[in-house]
Design a protein around this motif. Structure first.
Motif, PDB file in Angstrom:
ATOM      1  N   PRO A 111     -19.561  12.208 -36.650  1.00 26.32           N
ATOM      2  CA  PRO A 111     -19.323  13.524 -36.055  1.00 26.32           C
ATOM      3  C   PRO A 111     -19.548  14.644 -37.068  1.00 26.32           C
ATOM      4  N   VAL A 113     -18.229  17.569 -36.941  1.00 26.46           N
ATOM      5  CA  VAL A 113     -17.172  18.521 -36.598  1.00 26.46           C
ATOM      6  C   VAL A 113     -15.956  18.218 -37.456  1.00 26.46           C
ATOM      7  N   SER A 114     -14.962  19.074 -37.352  1.00 33.64           N
ATOM      8  CA  SER A 114     -13.725  18.863 -38.093  1.00 33.64           C
ATOM      9  C   SER A 114     -12.995  17.634 -37.548  1.00 33.64           C
ATOM     10  N   SER A 119     -11.587  18.731 -31.450  1.00 32.79           N
ATOM     11  CA  SER A 119     -13.002  18.803 -31.825  1.00 32.79           C
ATOM     12  C   SER A 119     -13.684  17.449 -31.671  1.00 32.79           C
ATOM     13  N   TRP A 123     -16.777  16.646 -29.140  1.00 31.82           N
ATOM     14  CA  TRP A 123     -18.016  16.101 -29.705  1.00 31.82           C
ATOM     15  C   TRP A 123     -18.361  14.754 -29.063  1.00 31.82           C
TER      16      TRP A 123
END
Length: 424
Positions: A111, A113-114, A119, A123
């Motif tokens: 991923p 993303v955070s 999140s 995702w």
């Protein structure tokens, strides 16, 4: 009437054999290679590595799979149009979807993303939809292509056997490679193998085409009673298979407490399935498709009943269970699609509507997987189970979901198939 008359006189390709079978079946290898991580490894990966709650993860998986499933009938109709146009048009659509699939597959496990739960869920859900759709385009066209090759009962089983046999080889590699080489290597290998498989597919036997291409409605398959009956059996049997597929890693790690043996268990399961496929095709010559499938269902029930009494450390017993249930899996993979191809032929829709039938068929497959993840995971959480739990009540709930529920569903499916065994 003129269109139907032209279809009866149109030449058709012989069922795939030898090198032709390899060329046709080749995409089955990478498709299955990506299917195992998506349907088995991904839920455990997000739960164990990122701490995503099972209930939330189950909801995302359910939503993504349902959305993908509902699109499959339209993909099937599009596949018919592509195959009616030319084999090249269908192949180009598969190639374009392959690029999206390779990128989406890698993005799901890494991923960008955070690490927050929200999140990660967004995702995961977004990329699952894109990846599933690309996977569906390739698989529906591939299946419809194979059904248009025609043939008698055993020849149809042979065509499916090439596709599913190579798929099992792909699953076998996918069951070992991530744990031995890591997900980075696995995603790269998948992309390379997918390209090679599509290059082989370009030289596969051409599917049958009508001289005149009549249009058909999306609901055409449901006007065939045999399809409705076969689909009901397939749905029940599919859910029975999808539930343990979703829960297998949890069962190995928490009930058996044998995570180090995961590669052995998965490899023995899929290797046994791959070896068994030619044997099931031979059995079809003696018993027919429907009765052979019933034998496979019966074997599966006996094996999972045995699994229900296992406890921590029963590695040898579970390895034997993996081998026997893998043999039963060979029947589930090689025989139902061959039955469906026969239904299409007898309905008079061969050469014009295979995509429609297999679009709904894939809808059923994904509905099974969606229900398995969307129901089993939240229910387990409600009963107090979470990854790593060792409590007796939680492990009992896991055992009931993994072993007993599939047996009940398999028995109901077998009863329906016995009632409608004329489907072959």
């Amino acid at each position: 009437m003129s269109a139907l008359a032209s279809s009866s006189s149109a030449s058709s390709s012989p069922p795939a054999r030898g090198w032709q079978g390899l060329r046709y079946g080749a995409p089955g290898f990478p498709l299955a290679f990506v299917a195992l991580p998506l349907y088995v490894t991904l839920p455990n990966h997000y739960a164990a590595e990122f701490g995503v709650p099972l209930a939330a993860l189950g909801a995302v998986l359910l939503a993504a799979r349902l959305l993908d499933a509902f699109v499959d009938p339209w993909i099937g109709r599009w596949a018919d149009a592509l195959l009616d146009r030319s084999a090249r048009a269908a192949w180009l659509a598969m190639a374009g979807a392959a690029v999206v699939l390779a990128l989406g597959f890698r993005g799901l496990f890494f991923p960008a993303v955070s690490a927050s739960t929200t999140s990660l869920l967004v995702w995961c859900g977004g990329l699952l939809v894109v990846t599933y759709l690309a996977y569906s385009v390739i698989s529906v066209i591939h299946q419809a292509w194979g059904a248009r090759l025609g043939g008698n009962e055993q020849e149809r089983a042979g065509v499916v056997a090439w596709r599913e046999g190579l798929a099992l080889c792909g699953v076998l590699v996918a069951s070992v490679l991530p744990s031995t080489a890591g997900l980075q290597v696995s995603t790269l290998v998948f992309a390379i193998v997918l390209c090679l498989a599509l290059a082989l597919m370009r030289q596969a036997p051409a599917p049958r085409r009508l001289a005149v291409w009549p249009t058909h409605s999306l609901a055409l398959p449901f006007g065939t009673p045999a399809f409705r009956r076969l689909l009901a059996v397939y749905l029940l049997n599919g859910i029975a298979s999808a539930v343990p597929a979703t829960l297998v890693l949890f069962f190995i790690r928490d009930r058996l407490q044998a995570p180090a043996y995961e590669p052995l268990f998965l490899a023995s399961y899929f290797a046994a399935a791959a070896v068994s496929v030619p044997l099931w095709v031979r059995l079809v010559a003696r018993l027919g498709l429907a009765r052979s499938w019933l034998v496979g269902m019966g074997l599966s029930v006996l094996v999972f009943a045995w699994a229900a009494v296992l406890s921590a450390g029963d590695v040898a017993a579970y390895t034997a269970i993996c081998v026997l249930s893998g043999i039963a899996l060979g029947a589930d993979l090689a025989l139902p699609a061959a039955l469906l191809a026969g239904v299409v032929q007898r309905a008079g829709h061969a050469g014009r509507a295979e995509g429609a039938y297999f679009g709904w068929w894939n809808f059923a497959t994904k509905l099974n997987l969606a229900l398995a993840a969307g129901i089993a995971l939240p229910v387990l959480q409600a009963f107090g189970y979470a990854p790593g739990t060792k409590g007796a009540d939680a492990l009992q709930a896991l055992t009931l979901a993994y072993c007993v529920l599939p047996c009940v569903l398999k028995l109901i499916a077998a009863a329906l198939l016995w009632r409608h065994r004329e489907l072959q």
